[in-house]
Each structure stands twice: as structure tokens, then as C-alpha cells.
Design an enzyme around this catalytic site. Structure first.
Site, PDB file in Angstrom:
ATOM      1  N   LYS A  51      76.826  19.512 -35.762  1.00  0.00           N
ATOM      2  CA  LYS A  51      77.678  20.706 -35.933  1.00  0.00           C
ATOM      3  C   LYS A  51      78.495  20.970 -34.669  1.00  0.00           C
ATOM      4  O   LYS A  51      78.201  20.397 -33.596  1.00  0.00           O
ATOM      5  CB  LYS A  51      76.803  21.911 -36.270  1.00  0.00           C
ATOM      6  CG  LYS A  51      75.766  22.246 -35.213  1.00  0.00           C
ATOM      7  CD  LYS A  51      74.675  23.150 -35.769  1.00  0.00           C
ATOM      8  CE  LYS A  51      73.666  23.476 -34.686  1.00  0.00           C
ATOM      9  NZ  LYS A  51      72.526  24.246 -35.202  1.00  0.00           N
ATOM     10  N   ARG A 149      66.911  34.627 -40.146  1.00  0.00           N
ATOM     11  CA  ARG A 149      68.333  34.302 -40.280  1.00  0.00           C
ATOM     12  C   ARG A 149      68.543  34.031 -41.765  1.00  0.00           C
ATOM     13  O   ARG A 149      68.277  34.927 -42.564  1.00  0.00           O
ATOM     14  CB  ARG A 149      68.660  33.107 -39.370  1.00  0.00           C
ATOM     15  CG  ARG A 149      70.114  32.935 -39.065  1.00  0.00           C
ATOM     16  CD  ARG A 149      70.364  31.969 -37.906  1.00  0.00           C
ATOM     17  NE  ARG A 149      69.870  30.616 -38.154  1.00  0.00           N
ATOM     18  CZ  ARG A 149      70.009  29.596 -37.288  1.00  0.00           C
ATOM     19  NH1 ARG A 149      70.629  29.787 -36.143  1.00  0.00           N
ATOM     20  NH2 ARG A 149      69.544  28.402 -37.569  1.00  0.00           N
ATOM     21  N   HIS A 178      63.365  26.742 -39.709  1.00  0.00           N
ATOM     22  CA  HIS A 178      63.931  26.567 -38.373  1.00  0.00           C
ATOM     23  C   HIS A 178      63.088  27.310 -37.344  1.00  0.00           C
ATOM     24  O   HIS A 178      62.676  28.445 -37.574  1.00  0.00           O
ATOM     25  CB  HIS A 178      65.371  27.089 -38.348  1.00  0.00           C
ATOM     26  CG  HIS A 178      66.126  26.709 -37.103  1.00  0.00           C
ATOM     27  ND1 HIS A 178      66.220  25.411 -36.668  1.00  0.00           N
ATOM     28  CD2 HIS A 178      66.814  27.461 -36.219  1.00  0.00           C
ATOM     29  CE1 HIS A 178      66.951  25.380 -35.553  1.00  0.00           C
ATOM     30  NE2 HIS A 178      67.308  26.613 -35.258  1.00  0.00           N
ATOM     31  N   ARG A 234      65.088  17.177 -36.799  1.00  0.00           N
ATOM     32  CA  ARG A 234      66.504  17.555 -36.747  1.00  0.00           C
ATOM     33  C   ARG A 234      66.964  17.839 -35.315  1.00  0.00           C
ATOM     34  O   ARG A 234      67.356  18.963 -34.998  1.00  0.00           O
ATOM     35  CB  ARG A 234      66.756  18.812 -37.589  1.00  0.00           C
ATOM     36  CG  ARG A 234      66.373  18.759 -39.051  1.00  0.00           C
ATOM     37  CD  ARG A 234      66.932  19.979 -39.773  1.00  0.00           C
ATOM     38  NE  ARG A 234      66.603  21.226 -39.110  1.00  0.00           N
ATOM     39  CZ  ARG A 234      65.548  21.984 -39.396  1.00  0.00           C
ATOM     40  NH1 ARG A 234      64.729  21.650 -40.370  1.00  0.00           N
ATOM     41  NH2 ARG A 234      65.324  23.093 -38.716  1.00  0.00           N
ATOM     42  N   TYR A 278      93.812  34.578  -8.795  1.00  0.00           N
ATOM     43  CA  TYR A 278      93.918  35.932  -9.364  1.00  0.00           C
ATOM     44  C   TYR A 278      92.892  36.876  -8.743  1.00  0.00           C
ATOM     45  O   TYR A 278      91.725  36.503  -8.556  1.00  0.00           O
ATOM     46  CB  TYR A 278      93.656  35.902 -10.869  1.00  0.00           C
ATOM     47  CG  TYR A 278      94.744  35.268 -11.692  1.00  0.00           C
ATOM     48  CD1 TYR A 278      96.035  35.798 -11.721  1.00  0.00           C
ATOM     49  CD2 TYR A 278      94.473  34.146 -12.467  1.00  0.00           C
ATOM     50  CE1 TYR A 278      97.023  35.218 -12.497  1.00  0.00           C
ATOM     51  CE2 TYR A 278      95.458  33.564 -13.248  1.00  0.00           C
ATOM     52  CZ  TYR A 278      96.736  34.104 -13.259  1.00  0.00           C
ATOM     53  OH  TYR A 278      97.697  33.526 -14.032  1.00  0.00           O
ATOM     54  N   CYS A 325      91.351  29.962 -13.519  1.00  0.00           N
ATOM     55  CA  CYS A 325      92.503  30.378 -14.316  1.00  0.00           C
ATOM     56  C   CYS A 325      92.393  29.743 -15.707  1.00  0.00           C
ATOM     57  O   CYS A 325      91.457  29.013 -15.993  1.00  0.00           O
ATOM     58  CB  CYS A 325      93.804  29.939 -13.654  1.00  0.00           C
ATOM     59  SG  CYS A 325      93.906  30.350 -11.896  1.00  0.00           S
TER      60      CYS A 325
END
Ligand SMILES: *Cc1c(COP(=O)(O)O)cnc(C)c1O
Length: 391
Positions: A51, A149, A178, A234, A278, A325
């Protein structure tokens, strides 16, 4: 055919992304070696988690390489990631791990993607879509054992298991849960979740249904908890050679597959007291030599490393000075340091025996390695090496 070859070589020369001094180098040999190391450790098939652009490593090239290396299964979060794999010709089984809406079910089935089913409602939606397409859906049931979840609670999963086992339009391939705390080897949560998961799985036996593939272990489970390995594991971050937590036990010999490199594009002497970048948050106490590196938070390089991070230049650790930056940041070489335009700069990786680890970058930036990796965005070109090297 001729024009294809010509246009490809032209693209290689003129593609501005190929000219960018900043790049991610992915060592495919390391990736395959990590897969081998995990397989040797757990002795069950591996579902490689790809993913979020394969944790920043590049979804399709990583999938191609792992497919060639015989990975059993791929897991992604979203339908779109699965479709991208299918469009690239990947034909390994792909499970979409995320929660889905009914309207996505047809798309999943049409692209031969395995579906996570986490409630009776969702099961019905998937069945309807499968019937409409005249094609069976392959599903994995998601049991919630403590993550809160997606997933049906382990203490009320009976009806879903029964309905899925009896479904005419769904092929029940897997059942999974999970782990919430497996990256911590000492968390009592993992044992509790294993117990709840085993209770849920016992329901298949109770109703006389065949046991689907049971999978539970993420990287933390692979590293710390053999009782979570079951029929398949997994791993995500471990596959890329990174530990899920600084406190994790490195019980599997993996090495990082990703390096983040850039080059010096500017050199200047900054006078004592003259602030850099900055907000003028840093100024040298004495005249010093400062180089500019062409990558910034707009690439996913964390702004939290302002006046905080380090990079390697000419084999030396050098501090990031001033604010980072959007597209650039500055590095102090000290009064006597040298560097030239075009010198290699290592942001993540090794140079002359020195290393900057993703875990260290994450700690300095106040986050986890996962976030550092997945934020490295499409603006950075990826280069793949070591495809045929030793595993
Ligand atoms: C992301 C994810 C994994 C992999 O987690 P790692 O900690 O990277 O190993 C495994 N399973 C599920 C359901 C996930 O969402």
C-alpha cells in the site's frame, strides 16, 4: 516497433525527471533478500504489503520484482492500488485490505481483486455485485480483535462467518485480524488478540465449515510473535528492510532497500551573524561554508528536520541549518568544510561507511519510519538497481 524504441530512448534523454539531482534508489536485490529472509523465518507464505506506493518504493516495480521472486500474495489498501497492479499485468492474488463501500464491489470483482468483508451488510453488497456480474467474489473476513478499526468484533462474528461460509456468490478464501501493538515485543495486547482470533476461527470448526487461510502477523508479529504466523504473514515495513519501531527486536536479517540521494547545487560562505532561510532561525557564530540541496518538504522531506536533521556530504555528517523550504534546504559544512556543485548528498542511506537510517530520520522528525517513507512523493524520480544481483 521501430518508432516505439525510438520514442523510448528519446524519452530517456529528454525526461526532465531523469535529470533531477534528487532521486530515490531502490535496491531490488535487498527487497528480494528481505522476502527470502522473512520466508525462511516464518516458513509460511507471505502476503507482501504494497500500500501507499509500496511504502514509497514504487508500487508497480516492487510488485513486478516480488512476483518474479514468487511472492504468494500482495496486499494493498485501496481498490485503485489493486487496479494499478492489474493494469501493469501483475497476476499474483491481490487483497484489498481497506474498508469498502457497496459501490466499489463491482470494480473489485471485475479486476479480480480479493475483498475484505467486515460485516453482514458488506457481505450482502458483495454478493449482489457478484451476482450482477455473474462472477464469484473472493473474500477475506476481517475480525476485530482489539484494533477497533474495521472488522466485526470477535465476540459477535458468528453470524458473519456462517453467512460467508454458506454464500453462493463469495469464495471464502481467508480470515484475518490486525495487531495493534505487535511492534512492542512486551505488549500484552498481542497475546490477547491472538486468543480472540483463535476463538473466532474456532467457529468455523464448530459449524463444520472448512478453515480458510488465517493471517494475523504484521511486521511486528513476524519479528516478535510466532503464535501470530498461522497460515500466512503480512509484513509491510520489514519487507523494505526497516523496523516497525526503534524498540523492535531485529530477529530477521533484513536490510534497507531505499536510499534518498541528492547533489549539492550551490556553495556559499555565510558571514558570522547572517541568518539562513525563512524566519532567520539560525545564524553562524563565525564565517562558515553552506551548501544548498535541491529537495524540500514539497517532496515529502520533513520540515520538522529544520535545524535538526543531518545529511552525509563527502562522507561526513553535516547538520541541516535553518528552515527546510518547499524545494531546498541548507547544510553547514563548517568554516573548513569543502564540497563542490554536483557532490553527492545522502539523506537516507550510506556513504563512505557512514549511515543515515530511516529510523533515525523518523525519530528526529518526531514521527515513525512509515510516515517518512510514504510521504516521499511522486516528484522524486525512482531508480531501480540490483534486479539480478544476489538476493
Ligand atoms: C499496513 C498493514 C500491514 C503491514 O503492516 P507493517 O507494520 O508495515 O508490517 C499488515 N496488515 C494490514 C491489515 C495493514 O493495514
Amino acid at each position: 516497433m521501430t518508432w516505439v524504441a525510438t520514442s523510448t530512448s528519446k524519452a530517456a534523454v529528454t525526461d526532465p525527471m531523469q535529470q533531477r539531482p534528487t532521486r530515490i534508489v531502490v535496491d531490488l536485490g535487498a527487497l528480494a533478500g528481505n522476502l527470502d529472509a522473512i520466508r525462511a523465518h516464518v516458513e509460511v507464505p507471505v502476503m507482501a504489503i504494497l500500500k501507499a506506493n509500496a511504502y514509497g518504493h514504487g508500487l508497480v516495480p516492487v510488485a513486478r520484482h516480488l512476483q518474479a521472486h514468487g511472492v504468494a500474495q500482495i496486499g494493498v489498501a485501496f481498490v485503485e492500488e489493486g487496479i494499478a497492479l492489474r493494469r501493469a499485468g501483475i497476476d499474483v492474488p491481490v487483497l484489498v485490505l481497506g474498508g469498502i463501500l457497496g459501490r466499489q464491489a463491482q470494480q473489485l470483482i471485475a479486476h479480480d481483486l480479493e475483498i475484505t468483508v467486515s460485516s453482514l451488510d458488506k457481505l450482502r453488497q458483495v454478493e449482489e455485485a457478484a451476482q450482477a456480474l455473474g462472477r464469484k467474489a473472493v473474500i477475506h473476513l476481517k475480525i476485530d480483535t482489539g484494533m477497533e478499526r474495521i472488522g466485526v468484533h470477535s465476540y459477535s462474528c458468528g453470524p458473519l462467518i456462517e453467512a460467508a461460509a454458506a454464500s453462493r456468490w463469495c469464495v471464502l478464501k481467508g480470515v484475518y485480524s490486525h495487531l495493534a501493538c505487535a511492534d512492542d515485543p512486551d505488549s500484552p495486547m498481542t497475546a490477547l488478540q491472538v486468543e480472540r482470533f483463535q476463538e473466532a476461527c474456532a467457529h468455523f470448526t464448530r459449524i463444520g465449515a472448512p478453515m480458510p487461510i488465517r493471517h494475523l502477523a504484521n511486521s511486528g508479529g513476524v519479528l516478535h510473535a510466532p503464535e501470530t504466523w498461522l497460515d500466512m504473514v503480512r509484513p509491510g515495513i520489514l519487507l523494505y528492510g526497516v523496523l516497525p519501531d526503534p524498540a523492535a527486536r531485529a530477529s530477521v536479517p533484513v536490510r534497507p532497500a531505499l536510499s534518498l540521494l541528492s547533489q549539492v547545487v550551490y556553495f556559499k560562505v555565510v558571514r558570522a551573524g547572517h541568518p539562513v532561510s525563512y524566519g532567520a532561525t539560525w545564524a553562524p557564530a563565525q564565517d562558515t561554508r553552506v551548501v544548498t540541496i535541491p529537495i524540500g518538504y514539497g517532496d515529502g522531506w520533513p520540515r520538522a528536520l529544520s535545524n535538526n536533521g543531518e545529511v552525509l556530504v563527502r562522507g561526513q555528517r553535516r547538520p541541516i541549518v535553518g528552515r527546510i523550504c518547499m524545494d531546498q534546504f541548507m547544510v553547514d559544512l563548517g568554516p573548513d568544510g569543502t564540497a563542490y556543485n554536483g557532490d553527492d548528498v545522502v539523506l537516507i542511506g550510506t556513504q563512505d561507511g557512514q549511515a543515515i537510517r530511516i529510523e533515525d530520520v523518523a525519530q528526529r522528525a518526531g514521527t515513525i519510519a512509515y510516515e517518512i517513507l510514504t510521504r516521499l512523493n511522486e516528484r522524486i524520480p525512482r531508480e531501480y538497481v540490483g534486479a539480478s544481483g544476489p538476493g
